[in-house]
Every structure is written in structure tokens, then in C-alpha cells.
Design an enzyme around this catalytic site. Structure first.
Site, PDB file in Angstrom:
ATOM      1  CG  HIS A  57      43.056  65.330 -26.095  1.00 51.49           C
ATOM      2  ND1 HIS A  57      42.230  66.041 -26.930  1.00 51.49           N
ATOM      3  CD2 HIS A  57      43.140  66.080 -24.963  1.00 51.49           C
ATOM      4  CE1 HIS A  57      41.834  67.160 -26.327  1.00 51.49           C
ATOM      5  NE2 HIS A  57      42.376  67.198 -25.133  1.00 51.49           N
ATOM      6  CD  GLU A  73      42.180  65.401 -30.277  1.00 46.69           C
ATOM      7  OE1 GLU A  73      41.401  64.975 -29.404  1.00 46.69           O
ATOM      8  OE2 GLU A  73      43.041  66.257 -30.048  1.00 46.69           O
ATOM      9  NE  ARG A 112      39.863  71.609 -27.666  1.00 46.44           N
ATOM     10  CZ  ARG A 112      40.055  71.166 -26.422  1.00 46.44           C
ATOM     11  NH1 ARG A 112      41.237  70.711 -26.042  1.00 46.44           N
ATOM     12  NH2 ARG A 112      39.054  71.143 -25.567  1.00 46.44           N
TER      13      ARG A 112
HETATM   14  C1  DGY Z   1      39.805  70.210 -22.134  1.00 50.44           C
HETATM   15  O1  DGY Z   1      39.404  70.196 -20.970  1.00 50.44           O
HETATM   16  O2  DGY Z   1      39.409  71.016 -22.975  1.00 50.44           O
HETATM   17  C2  DGY Z   1      40.810  69.179 -22.484  1.00 50.44           C
HETATM   18  O3  DGY Z   1      41.288  69.300 -23.754  1.00 50.44           O
HETATM   19  C3  DGY Z   1      40.243  67.802 -22.237  1.00 50.44           C
HETATM   20  O4  DGY Z   1      41.264  67.104 -21.623  1.00 50.44           O
END
Ligand code: DGY
Length: 318
Positions: free
Chosen positions: A284, A266, A237
């Protein structure tokens, strides 16, 4: 008898949308723009369940305003920092996620960023496209060999372990830091101190969840502990990183290069990254394969089926 209504915020892979259409009255999602709180509430009006993604912020204000008919929020993600779990519990709403199925795809993206950042892939690509390649030269665009280097993993969960195995296959030594030793550490060495891990990491890869404790965990003071020229990879993240500090470290050479798939705020990202040649940026894409996104969508629907059917969902988080 009418079917339960499931509101989905975003388009899902075809097999998932087909399954929803077969079993529910499905209110389909859209991929343009973001949802304001009012739009999300309108989208969920009269629904029995809501399928969301990390792009939709489900804070206490939204959760408290959701129609009483909604029984669960099923997120198509392993991360659930976008959902206020306490508010959901207080409302008696179930919250579910989609772990496990995205482990390999995300570990693959971490490896792509590691190789891309260490071997200057985006710089090379740009040079070719701009017609600036002088031809093969023994000193042209030299990168860093990863063989024999030390990889530090912050957050040894399923994805961290899968990335550790990939890095070991490339000849890297792997160390990790968690609050306590992991059940599956892929044979990596445990470091009880994050500071010690940082000092050992030729490459640092972030795999921790975003929580109040981990927000901006990679700040200026911690970046300064990395060996000079270290590589930073983030597929977890964006909020784990203090962007100003990382950009300053990339400019000074304290961090040699970085590979980033996730960003605070984002789809916006700190504009400072855009002009740096030594950062590989991806939008992402960690779990973005047809197979993985289909499996995530199917798990999200398994969770819906269970809650709507009055059973315990397979992947509850609240
Ligand atoms: C998640 O599953 O948390 C990812 O970041 C999405 O691809």
C-alpha cells in the site's frame, strides 16, 4: 485558555506533527500494531477531534461509543470506507478526507506496477539476488510490450485520469467504465458496459472506491471476460477483487500477471499471492511519498481547523 485536544492514531510526517503541536494539545499516534476498539476509545478520551487512517475501523459500534467531546473524524486518506458515515451523521459528527493531493503519487504507483508486471521486474530481481542469471539470452525472461496495447480503467476519477495520461504517454489506448461518462476522462473512450470494457482490456486497472456495490466486482466470471493473458493492476482497494478467483486466473494463465498495492484485510494478504512468480506486490505505497503524505496530513489538519473553528471543512464527506 487550554487548546483543543486532537488525538492522532498514527505518526504523521514531521511538518504535520509540528503544526498540530503549535496549535493544539496533540495526543500523538503510534505506528506499532493495530488499535482495538477499546484502545481507540481510550486514545480518543476527552479529545475534540480524531485524526485516523484507513487502518482504523470506525464502525457504528465505535462511533456510538466515542466521547461526546469529539466533533470530527478526519481521515488521512481519500478513501473513507473504514468509516460508517450514517452512524457519524446520526451522532452529528463531521467526517472529512484528503482528496486531490495523492493523485499523482498513486498514478505513479499504478504505472510502476504496470511496467513491473508486464516486464517481469520482480522475477528478474529475484533471479539476480539468487545468483541464477545465465547472462543475456535472446529468449530470457520475455515480458509484454505495453506500446499499442489497450488499457481498461474501471473507475475514471482523478487517479484514473492521471494514470490514463501516463499510459497514453507510453503509447497505450485507454478505455474506461464508470456508471456515467466522466467529467475528465483524459480523452479515454467511454464504455457503458463493464463486460465490454473487460473484453477489450489487455491491461485492466482498478480505480473505483470500495462500496457494497463494488465489493468483489472483479470476480471469476468477470476475469474470464478478459483477453487471455491480460494484466490486472489494483491500486484502489483490495476488496474490489475476489482473491481466490484472481489467484486461480494467475495460475491458469487467464491473467498473465498482476500488480497489487492493496489487499483485503491489510496488513494481511491472501497467502496464495506469495508463491506466485507473476505478481508484483507492494505494501500500500500508493500515496507514500514525503511530499504527498505531508500534503495529506496538512489537508487533514485544515479539516480539523475548520470544524474546531466552527467553519465548514474543505473536504467533508459527512
Ligand atoms: C487513500 O488515501 O485512500 C489511500 O489508499 C491511502 O494511501
Amino acid at each position: 485558555m487550554s487548546k483543543p485536544l486532537i488525538a492522532v492514531t498514527r505518526r504523521l510526517p514531521p511538518a504535520c506533527e509540528q503544526r498540530l503541536a503549535n496549535h493544539y494539545e496533540a495526543r500523538p499516534g503510534r505506528d506499532e500494531g493495530s488499535f482495538s476498539r477499546e484502545q481507540l476509545l481510550a486514545h480518543g478520551a476527552g479529545a475534540d477531534g480524531l485524526i485516523v487512517t484507513p487502518a482504523e475501523v470506525c464502525d457504528a459500534g465505535l462511533i456510538n461509543a466515542l466521547p461526546r467531546s469529539i466533533k470530527l473524524i478526519s481521515t488521512v486518506s481519500v478513501g473513507y470506507e473504514h468509516i460508517d458515515l450514517d452512524a457519524a451523521r446520526q451522532r452529528g459528527l463531521r467526517v472529512t478526507n484528503t482528496p486531490d493531493v495523492l493523485t499523482d503519487a498513486t498514478a505513479d504507483i499504478a504505472l510502476l506496477l504496470l511496467l513491473g508486471a508486464s516486464r517481469r521486474a520482480t522475477e528478474g530481481d529475484r533471479i539476480l539476488r539468487e545468483g541464477r542469471w545465465p547472462g543475456l539470452r535472446p529468449t530470457f525472461l520475455l515480458g509484454n510490450q505495453i506500446t499499442g496495447k489497450r488499457l481498461g480503467i474501471l473507475g475514471m476519477g482523478r487517479i484514473g485520469a492521471a494514470f490514463a495520461r501516463r499510459a497514453q504517454a507510453c503509447g497505450m489506448q485507454v478505455l474506461y467504465h464508470n456508471r456515467k461518462p466522466a467529467a475528465d476522462s483524459a480523452g479515454a473512450t467511454y464504455c457503458g458496459s463493464l463486460e465490454y470494457l473487460l473484453a477489450q482490456s489487455d491491461v485492466l486497472s482498478l480505480h473505483a472506491p470500495l462500496t457494497p456495490e463494488t465489493k468483489n466486482i472483479l470476480n471469476a466470471a468477470r476475469l474470464a471476460l478478459l483477453p487471455q493473458g491480460a494484466i490486472v493492476i489494483n491500486t484502489a482497494r483490495g476488496g474490489l477483487v475476489d482473491d481466490d478467483a484472481l489467484i486461480a486466473a494467475l495460475k491458469s494463465g487467464q491473467v498473465g500477471s498482476a500488480g497489487l498495492d492493496v489487499f483485503a484485510g491489510e496488513p494481511q494478504l491472501h497467502p496464495g499471492y506469495l508463491t506466485l512468480p507473476n505478481v508484483m506486490l507492494l505494501p500500500h505505497l500508493g500515496s507514500a511519498t514525503l511530499e504527498t503524505r505531508t500534503a495529506m496530513g496538512m489537508l487533514a489538519i485544515d479539516n480539523v481547523d475548520a470544524v474546531i473553528g466552527g467553519r465548514e471543512p474543505p473536504h467533508p464527506v459527512a
